[in-house]
Design a protein around this motif. Structure first.
Motif, PDB file in Angstrom:
ATOM      1  N   ARG A   1      64.545  45.315  66.308  1.00 19.53           N
ATOM      2  CA  ARG A   1      64.876  43.935  66.693  1.00 19.53           C
ATOM      3  C   ARG A   1      63.668  43.025  66.812  1.00 19.53           C
ATOM      4  NH1 ARG A   1      69.316  45.829  64.970  1.00 19.53           N
ATOM      5  NH2 ARG A   1      70.195  47.454  66.255  1.00 19.53           N
ATOM      6  N   SER A   2      62.550  43.415  66.291  1.00 18.23           N
ATOM      7  CA  SER A   2      61.384  42.542  66.461  1.00 18.23           C
ATOM      8  C   SER A   2      61.579  41.216  65.710  1.00 18.23           C
ATOM      9  CB  SER A   2      60.113  43.228  65.969  1.00 18.23           C
ATOM     10  OG  SER A   2      60.200  43.494  64.581  1.00 18.23           O
ATOM     11  N   LEU A   3      62.264  41.254  64.566  1.00 18.31           N
ATOM     12  CA  LEU A   3      62.377  40.024  63.771  1.00 18.31           C
ATOM     13  C   LEU A   3      63.199  38.919  64.438  1.00 18.31           C
ATOM     14  CD1 LEU A   3      62.526  41.343  60.093  1.00 18.31           C
ATOM     15  CD2 LEU A   3      60.698  40.048  61.198  1.00 18.31           C
ATOM     16  N   PRO A   4      64.403  39.212  64.918  1.00 18.07           N
ATOM     17  CA  PRO A   4      65.141  38.109  65.563  1.00 18.07           C
ATOM     18  C   PRO A   4      64.415  37.534  66.776  1.00 18.07           C
ATOM     19  CG  PRO A   4      66.397  40.169  65.692  1.00 18.07           C
ATOM     20  CD  PRO A   4      65.263  40.402  64.754  1.00 18.07           C
ATOM     21  N   VAL A   5      63.728  38.377  67.527  1.00 17.97           N
ATOM     22  CA  VAL A   5      62.974  37.861  68.674  1.00 17.97           C
ATOM     23  C   VAL A   5      61.826  36.981  68.160  1.00 17.97           C
ATOM     24  CG1 VAL A   5      61.491  38.474  70.620  1.00 17.97           C
ATOM     25  CG2 VAL A   5      63.570  39.793  70.189  1.00 17.97           C
ATOM     26  N   ALA A   6      61.110  37.486  67.158  1.00 18.63           N
ATOM     27  CA  ALA A   6      59.937  36.773  66.652  1.00 18.63           C
ATOM     28  C   ALA A   6      60.312  35.438  66.017  1.00 18.63           C
ATOM     29  CB  ALA A   6      59.212  37.648  65.625  1.00 18.63           C
ATOM     30  N   ARG A   7      61.348  35.436  65.219  1.00 17.44           N
ATOM     31  CA  ARG A   7      61.645  34.195  64.506  1.00 17.44           C
ATOM     32  C   ARG A   7      62.167  33.117  65.439  1.00 17.44           C
ATOM     33  NH1 ARG A   7      66.807  37.047  61.555  1.00 17.44           N
ATOM     34  NH2 ARG A   7      68.390  35.578  62.190  1.00 17.44           N
ATOM     35  N   ALA A   8      62.851  33.537  66.523  1.00 19.39           N
ATOM     36  CA  ALA A   8      63.300  32.541  67.499  1.00 19.39           C
ATOM     37  C   ALA A   8      62.117  31.961  68.254  1.00 19.39           C
ATOM     38  CB  ALA A   8      64.298  33.156  68.472  1.00 19.39           C
ATOM     39  N   ALA A   9      61.132  32.815  68.541  1.00 21.23           N
ATOM     40  CA  ALA A   9      59.938  32.312  69.227  1.00 21.23           C
ATOM     41  C   ALA A   9      59.236  31.275  68.353  1.00 21.23           C
ATOM     42  CB  ALA A   9      58.994  33.470  69.557  1.00 21.23           C
ATOM     43  N   LYS A  10      59.209  31.530  67.055  1.00 20.49           N
ATOM     44  CA  LYS A  10      58.579  30.580  66.125  1.00 20.49           C
ATOM     45  C   LYS A  10      59.390  29.274  66.067  1.00 20.49           C
ATOM     46  CE  LYS A  10      55.594  29.369  62.927  1.00 20.49           C
ATOM     47  NZ  LYS A  10      54.143  29.294  63.107  1.00 20.49           N
ATOM     48  N   LEU A  11      60.712  29.394  66.094  1.00 21.26           N
ATOM     49  CA  LEU A  11      61.539  28.182  66.113  1.00 21.26           C
ATOM     50  C   LEU A  11      61.322  27.402  67.399  1.00 21.26           C
ATOM     51  CD1 LEU A  11      64.907  29.626  64.715  1.00 21.26           C
ATOM     52  CD2 LEU A  11      63.547  27.831  63.633  1.00 21.26           C
ATOM     53  N   ALA A  12      61.180  28.147  68.511  1.00 23.58           N
ATOM     54  CA  ALA A  12      61.018  27.498  69.811  1.00 23.58           C
ATOM     55  C   ALA A  12      59.658  26.825  69.934  1.00 23.58           C
ATOM     56  CB  ALA A  12      61.203  28.518  70.928  1.00 23.58           C
ATOM     57  N   ASN A  13      58.652  27.449  69.362  1.00 27.63           N
ATOM     58  CA  ASN A  13      57.315  26.841  69.401  1.00 27.63           C
ATOM     59  C   ASN A  13      56.642  27.072  68.052  1.00 27.63           C
ATOM     60  OD1 ASN A  13      54.814  25.843  69.876  1.00 27.63           O
ATOM     61  ND2 ASN A  13      54.500  26.904  71.829  1.00 27.63           N
ATOM     62  N   SER A  14      56.819  26.122  67.167  1.00 27.30           N
ATOM     63  CA  SER A  14      56.361  26.300  65.783  1.00 27.30           C
ATOM     64  C   SER A  14      54.847  26.310  65.666  1.00 27.30           C
ATOM     65  CB  SER A  14      56.966  25.206  64.896  1.00 27.30           C
ATOM     66  OG  SER A  14      56.774  23.947  65.494  1.00 27.30           O
ATOM     67  N   ASP A  15      54.127  26.018  66.759  1.00 30.90           N
ATOM     68  CA  ASP A  15      52.663  26.070  66.714  1.00 30.90           C
ATOM     69  C   ASP A  15      52.109  27.478  66.940  1.00 30.90           C
ATOM     70  OD1 ASP A  15      52.537  23.414  66.200  1.00 30.90           O
ATOM     71  OD2 ASP A  15      52.000  22.801  68.246  1.00 30.90           O
ATOM     72  N   LEU A  16      52.935  28.382  67.410  1.00 30.13           N
ATOM     73  CA  LEU A  16      52.451  29.744  67.664  1.00 30.13           C
ATOM     74  C   LEU A  16      52.190  30.468  66.349  1.00 30.13           C
ATOM     75  CD1 LEU A  16      54.948  31.035  70.402  1.00 30.13           C
ATOM     76  CD2 LEU A  16      52.534  30.466  70.761  1.00 30.13           C
ATOM     77  N   GLU A  17      51.214  31.379  66.368  1.00 34.60           N
ATOM     78  CA  GLU A  17      51.029  32.278  65.223  1.00 34.60           C
ATOM     79  C   GLU A  17      51.881  33.508  65.516  1.00 34.60           C
ATOM     80  OE1 GLU A  17      49.116  31.772  62.370  1.00 34.60           O
ATOM     81  OE2 GLU A  17      50.226  33.549  61.718  1.00 34.60           O
TER      82      GLU A  17
ATOM     83  N   ALA B   1      59.565  32.181  74.503  1.00 34.84           N
ATOM     84  CA  ALA B   1      58.610  31.181  74.033  1.00 34.84           C
ATOM     85  C   ALA B   1      58.746  29.840  74.756  1.00 34.84           C
ATOM     86  CB  ALA B   1      58.759  30.983  72.527  1.00 34.84           C
ATOM     87  N   GLY B   2      59.611  29.771  75.780  1.00 39.46           N
ATOM     88  CA  GLY B   2      59.597  28.601  76.639  1.00 39.46           C
ATOM     89  C   GLY B   2      60.717  27.592  76.472  1.00 39.46           C
ATOM     90  N   VAL B   3      61.824  28.002  75.876  1.00 39.43           N
ATOM     91  CA  VAL B   3      62.950  27.088  75.695  1.00 39.43           C
ATOM     92  C   VAL B   3      64.167  27.634  76.433  1.00 39.43           C
ATOM     93  CG1 VAL B   3      64.558  26.169  73.971  1.00 39.43           C
ATOM     94  CG2 VAL B   3      62.115  26.241  73.480  1.00 39.43           C
ATOM     95  N   LYS B   4      64.929  26.740  77.034  1.00 39.58           N
ATOM     96  CA  LYS B   4      66.177  27.197  77.666  1.00 39.58           C
ATOM     97  C   LYS B   4      67.174  27.524  76.563  1.00 39.58           C
ATOM     98  CE  LYS B   4      66.007  25.024  82.177  1.00 39.58           C
ATOM     99  NZ  LYS B   4      66.537  23.919  82.991  1.00 39.58           N
ATOM    100  N   ALA B   5      67.538  28.789  76.484  1.00 39.78           N
ATOM    101  CA  ALA B   5      68.331  29.263  75.353  1.00 39.78           C
ATOM    102  C   ALA B   5      69.576  29.991  75.830  1.00 39.78           C
ATOM    103  CB  ALA B   5      67.490  30.207  74.501  1.00 39.78           C
ATOM    104  N   MET B   6      70.557  30.012  74.957  1.00 38.69           N
ATOM    105  CA  MET B   6      71.834  30.634  75.308  1.00 38.69           C
ATOM    106  C   MET B   6      72.438  31.287  74.079  1.00 38.69           C
ATOM    107  SD  MET B   6      75.016  28.672  77.071  1.00 38.69           S
ATOM    108  CE  MET B   6      76.224  28.170  75.898  1.00 38.69           C
ATOM    109  N   SER B   7      73.213  32.312  74.300  1.00 40.31           N
ATOM    110  CA  SER B   7      74.023  32.886  73.239  1.00 40.31           C
ATOM    111  C   SER B   7      75.342  33.313  73.877  1.00 40.31           C
ATOM    112  CB  SER B   7      73.305  34.072  72.586  1.00 40.31           C
ATOM    113  OG  SER B   7      74.061  34.544  71.501  1.00 40.31           O
ATOM    114  N   GLY B   8      76.182  33.938  73.082  1.00 42.10           N
ATOM    115  CA  GLY B   8      77.449  34.378  73.639  1.00 42.10           C
ATOM    116  C   GLY B   8      78.302  34.976  72.566  1.00 42.10           C
TER     117      GLY B   8
END
Lengths: 311, 630
Positions: free
Chosen positions: A82-98, B288-295
């Motif tokens: 599951r590393s990919l879904p976690v990683a890609r969401a982090a990138k979406l949340a903060n696109s400045d992160l490497e 990464a610092g965003v309020k997020a939700m799923s379901g």
């Protein structure tokens, strides 16, 4: 001051900054290829001048998952596959992160295979390193999706009846815009490829051959390899999907027959990364989303009225 | 009885516009000053099949669908067998009329589309009409619609006929139509509406029955929203700007509402490959610092078990919605049940903990979803909002001012860089992200990219710095700290003095319910008390950490209680017994699991059987389960 002042520092970075001062010695076996990945990754990060605190390294489970215990940055050791879904969401949340994700061949091509396919096709701007040693290491030597046909293990005592996954072809077909293979036995090429992968604006898939001296002594990673970019015998256009595909087939056929070819197989320039595509379509804000929670002047669309439609 | 409330049922085939027509009519009734409540019944298929929506409208507050109904508009299913023009889908029975007669009240009205339906097909139709004193209007709604535009407008014709029959002012409907459409379509619809209205007025005696529209007045402007809207808007107003999901009924409602709004509020929505990814994305975005939700709904939530546990172990704030439908497995996709309670409470490996809220109406959906985000981000723990297909698709009127629309950007116990600089670091300068000792269990967090705050989040047991560790002392310290959060949250929640007991305070008999059945139970309480019984009810909307004190106070105040839930195995009663460790001998159960929610009369019937100590069997669609002992 930005809420994330570690990001975008333009400074000299020493690769030792990525070495945690108090960490125990790695628990990888002596001679393990994973040391090579760690070394190449640190070197690449330093070369790019990345501050350890602007890097998010997401891993899965297995020997590869221990990577971020020995690599000092922000890290997320997730769950198997599951590393990919976690990683890609982090990138979406903060696109400045490497953002870099890493996993093993079981983790990345087996249990996480679905995520691999979809992350590649979406072309998220991130780098995915798959430690490919053709075996499950941490669970003690079972057959993995890249184990060759006939591979014997405690779970396949009569020999593996399945044909192995073809990682490069899979990455390309799924839509990765950068596909390369490198090997722990060549740290210089490995570092170079990781630098390129991280600089590439889109999903970079790096199949990283790592020898497993404990469970898979037969793996071909030990034999001398050929760098396809350095060899006149393998002249092809890395930006041509068909030529890349053909080369991959040749390589993937050959991998289990004696020759190991490494290098860049496919580099697609000019295609929008997922973040760019979403922004282009108006479904992602320009400002990194995470910034606004710390930004007192952020516009929170207070005037947005969802109530009218229900009156 | 028929004068103080209208319960209007519109029946037809899926895909024939039943849903949109009913929503508009409900809105028109609301705008005229009435309180409305809708109930939707539909099959798991795209087009055709029997579907209906009920709108209950009254001057009084309405909190359930009520018992039966008094006005039936049967439109005919254009995708089923068409008696006039041969078969569409083989020999399927046309159900919009035949399936809907059993619950029609005495003296009720039937309007049916004689262009599509034939009463000759209905067994003993004329006898039943006479017996029940029904008033039948056979109108060629299809023909009328065709004359002015298209056949699909027979919905509009049906509404026009309804308005004439119950004496409802057409202005409210015309205004809504003008809001929704324009040009030729609007003109054609208005023609159909008025023609149907006038036809009925001219050709029928609309005073021959007692069914008419009640009159009411709202003190302030109202809006018509469902439970799903409550959840979506609660999330939005609490600063949620990231939603990830995979479509599954009934969760899809929340997912699509938020997806459509996200671009307008600068947020992101992601439809992903599966539910494991959906929840994992929410974890990643939150990290990464965003309020997020799923379901998801039951089957999809099963896949979320992994990321749920990961969020707890890594102390990543997370809000998950679970919209229940009947199981096991894919069960009945469009039918409600409350049988995912244990699934939601206990899924995931190890001694895992989560906060579980269970709202009972759209307002509570909104409030508890906001609360869910506040707790998740303050306590760094997964918080679930569990509700069901019934509440998901039920619309009720709520004062417009109820929604404050003020986004809350606070990330709870998240530090700024200045605060990180002041926070505890170990001797090697590493930020102690998972510090052992905070009193309420919460160790403040940092966000990737922040200077001085880097750490490793791992689903393995870890030290205060985030290093993987199997040290026994560390393990005990970390487990105790995470457990301490639940106690702190309970104490927090107890500070809100909520009025959850309904009915006669001194009553000796109690009804206990949760979630979407609450309104129905409370209506049953009113009727029981009108019938001379003395009954009160407790609705529980916090499942974990469990409000033990409140439940004990209530159960100590009655001699016996009936627990009402949509489940086969009395999961909710079991939860009460587990959490309180007692009361087993005084808790009996009323269970329903046929795919339909309770009606007040079923609860009244069962309560009377229990209170009077009779041995009667309740109605065949419910089951009484005696007290099981401790």
């Amino acid at each position: 001051m930005s809420a994330f002042s570690a990001i975008g520092n333009d400074r000299e970075v020493d690769q030792n900054e990525f070495t945690p001062g108090i960490e125990p010695q790695p628990t990888w076996c002596p001679g393990c290829g994973d040391y090579g990945v760690l070394k190449a990754l640190k070197g690449a990060m330093a070369e790019l001048g990345k501050d350890p605190e602007e890097v998010l390294l997401c891993t899965g489970i297995g020997c590869s998952g221990k990577l971020n215990s020995y690599f000092d940055s922000y890290g997320f050791h997730t769950i198997h596959g599951r590393s990919l879904p976690v990683a890609r969401a982090a990138k979406l949340a903060n696109s400045d992160l490497e953002v870099v994700a890493a996993g093993g061949d079981g983790d990345g091509y087996g249990i996480g295979g679905n995520h691999f396919m979809h992350t590649a096709r979406e072309n998220h701007d991130m780098t995915y390193i798959v430690f490919n040693n053709e075996v499950f290491g941490l669970t003690k030597g079972q057959t993995s999706p890249t184990s060759p046909q006939g591979h014997k293990s405690k779970t396949q005592p009569e020999g593996n009846a399945k044909a192995p996954i073809r990682p490069l072809s899979l990455g390309l077909t799924s839509g990765a815009s950068y596909v390369a293979r490198t090997a722990a036995v060549n740290p210089n090429q490995a570092k170079e490829i990781l630098v390129e992968a991280m600089e590439h604006d889109g999903f970079s898939h790096v199949d990283f051959l790592t020898q497993c001296p404990t469970w898979n002594k037969d793996a071909k990673q030990y034999v001398p390899y050929v760098d396809i970019q350095d060899s006149d015998d393998y002249d092809f256009d890395v930006s041509d999907r068909r030529e890349a595909q053909e080369m991959m087939h040749e390589t993937e056929d050959a991998l289990y027959e004696g020759t190991v070819l490494t290098g860049r197989y496919y580099v697609e320039e000019g295609r929008r990364s997922y973040q760019q595509e979403k922004r282009h379509r108006g479904s992602m804000p320009e400002q990194p989303l995470a910034e606004r929670y710390f930004d007192d002047s952020a516009e929170w669309e207070r005037s947005f009225d969802y109530i009218d439609r229900h009156k | 009885m028929t004068n103080d409330e209208l319960i209007w049922r519109i029946a037809g085939g899926s895909g024939d516009g039943i849903d949109s027509t009913s929503q508009n009519f409900a809105k028109a009734l609301m705008r005229s000053g009435l309180n409305v409540f809708t109930h939707r019944h539909y099959p798991s298929r795209i087009r055709g099949g029997h579907t209906y929506v009920e709108i209950r409208a009254s001057e009084e507050n309405v909190r359930s669908r009520g018992d039966g109904y008094n006005f039936l508009l049967s439109l005919g299913d254009s995708f089923a067998r068409n008696p006039k023009e041969g078969a569409y889908y083989g020999e399927e029975e046309v159900k919009p009329l035949s399936e809907n007669l059993d619950e029609l009240r005495e003296g009720g009205v039937i309007v049916y589309d004689s262009g599509l339906l034939d009463t000759d097909d209905i067994e003993n139709f004329d006898e039943r009409v006479e017996e029940n004193d029904w008033h039948v209007y056979d109108l060629d709604l299809r023909g009328l619609a065709k004359e002015h535009g298209r056949e699909i407008m027979r919905n509009t014709a049906g509404v026009g006929a309804t308005a004439a029959i119950i004496g409802f002012d057409l202005d409210y409907i015309e205004e809504l139509m003008a809001d929704a459409m324009g040009g030729d379509i609007l003109d054609a619809n208005l023609d159909v509406l008025r023609d149907a209205y006038e036809t009925v007025q001219e050709e029928y005696d609309v005073d021959a029955h007692d069914v008419s529209v009640p009159e009411g007045e709202h003190e302030e402007e109202q809006v018509l929203v469902s439970g799903s809207h409550g959840i979506a808007y609660g999330a939005l107003d609490e600063g949620c700007r990231f939603i990830s999901g995979y479509p599954m009924t009934p969760w899809t409602d929340v997912f699509t509402i938020l997806t459509q709004l996200m671009p307008d509020v600068g947020g992101i929505s992601e439809q992903v490959e599966d539910e494991i990814a959906a929840a994992a994305l929410a974890v990643g975005a939150s990290h990464a610092g965003v309020k997020a939700m799923s379901g998801s709904s039951g089957g999809g939530f099963a896949l979320m078990s992994e990321p749920l546990g990961l969020a707890e172990m890594t102390e990543t704030p997370l809000v998950l919605v679970e919209s229940m439908r009947a199981g096991p497995s894919t069960g009945m996709p469009t039918k409600p049940e409350q049988a995912d309670l244990e699934h939601v409470l206990y899924t995931s490996q190890g001694d895992s903990h989560r906060v579980v809220f269970a709202p009972s109406d759209p307002e509570e959906c909104y409030e508890q979803t906001r609360k869910a985000f506040q707790i998740a981000w303050e306590y760094q723990i997964p918080v679930m909002v569990i509700y069901d297909q019934k509440l998901s698709g039920e619309y009720r009127n709520v004062p417009a001012s109820f929604f404050d629309q003020e986004p809350n950007p606070s990330l709870g116990s998240t530090l700024t860089e200045d605060e990180i600089a002041e926070a505890a670091h170990d001797e090697f300068g590493k930020f102690e992200r998972f510090r052992h000792d905070p009193e309420n269990g919460v160790s403040p967090r940092s966000i990737p990219g922040q200077k001085g705050g880097h750490f490793l989040a791992t689903g393995n047991e870890h030290t205060p710095e985030g290093h993987i560790s199997e040290d026994p002392d560390n393990r005990v310290n970390q487990m105790n700290r995470r457990l301490r959060k639940m106690r702190s949250i309970r104490a927090d929640l107890d500070e809100d003095e909520r009025q959850d007991v309904y009915g006669d305070e001194s009553a000796d008999f109690g009804l206990v319910s949760w979630g979407s059945q609450t309104g129905t139970v409370e209506e049953a309480v009113d009727r029981l008390n009108e019938n001379g019984y003395s009954v009160k009810a407790l609705s529980i909307s916090e499942m974990a950490p469990f409000p033990e004190r409140k439940v004990r106070d209530f159960l100590d105040s009655v001699s016996e209680a009936l627990v009402v839930e949509m489940s086969t195995t009395a999961q909710f009663r079991g939860h009460i017994q587990k959490e309180t460790g007692s009361y087993g001998e005084m808790l009996s159960s009323l269970l329903k699991y046929n795919g339909n929610p309770f009606e007040p009369a079923e609860i009244v019937e069962a309560a009377e059987i229990e209170i009077d100590d009779r041995l009667d069997e309740p109605s065949s669609q419910t089951r009484l389960e005696p007290a099981a002992g401790d």
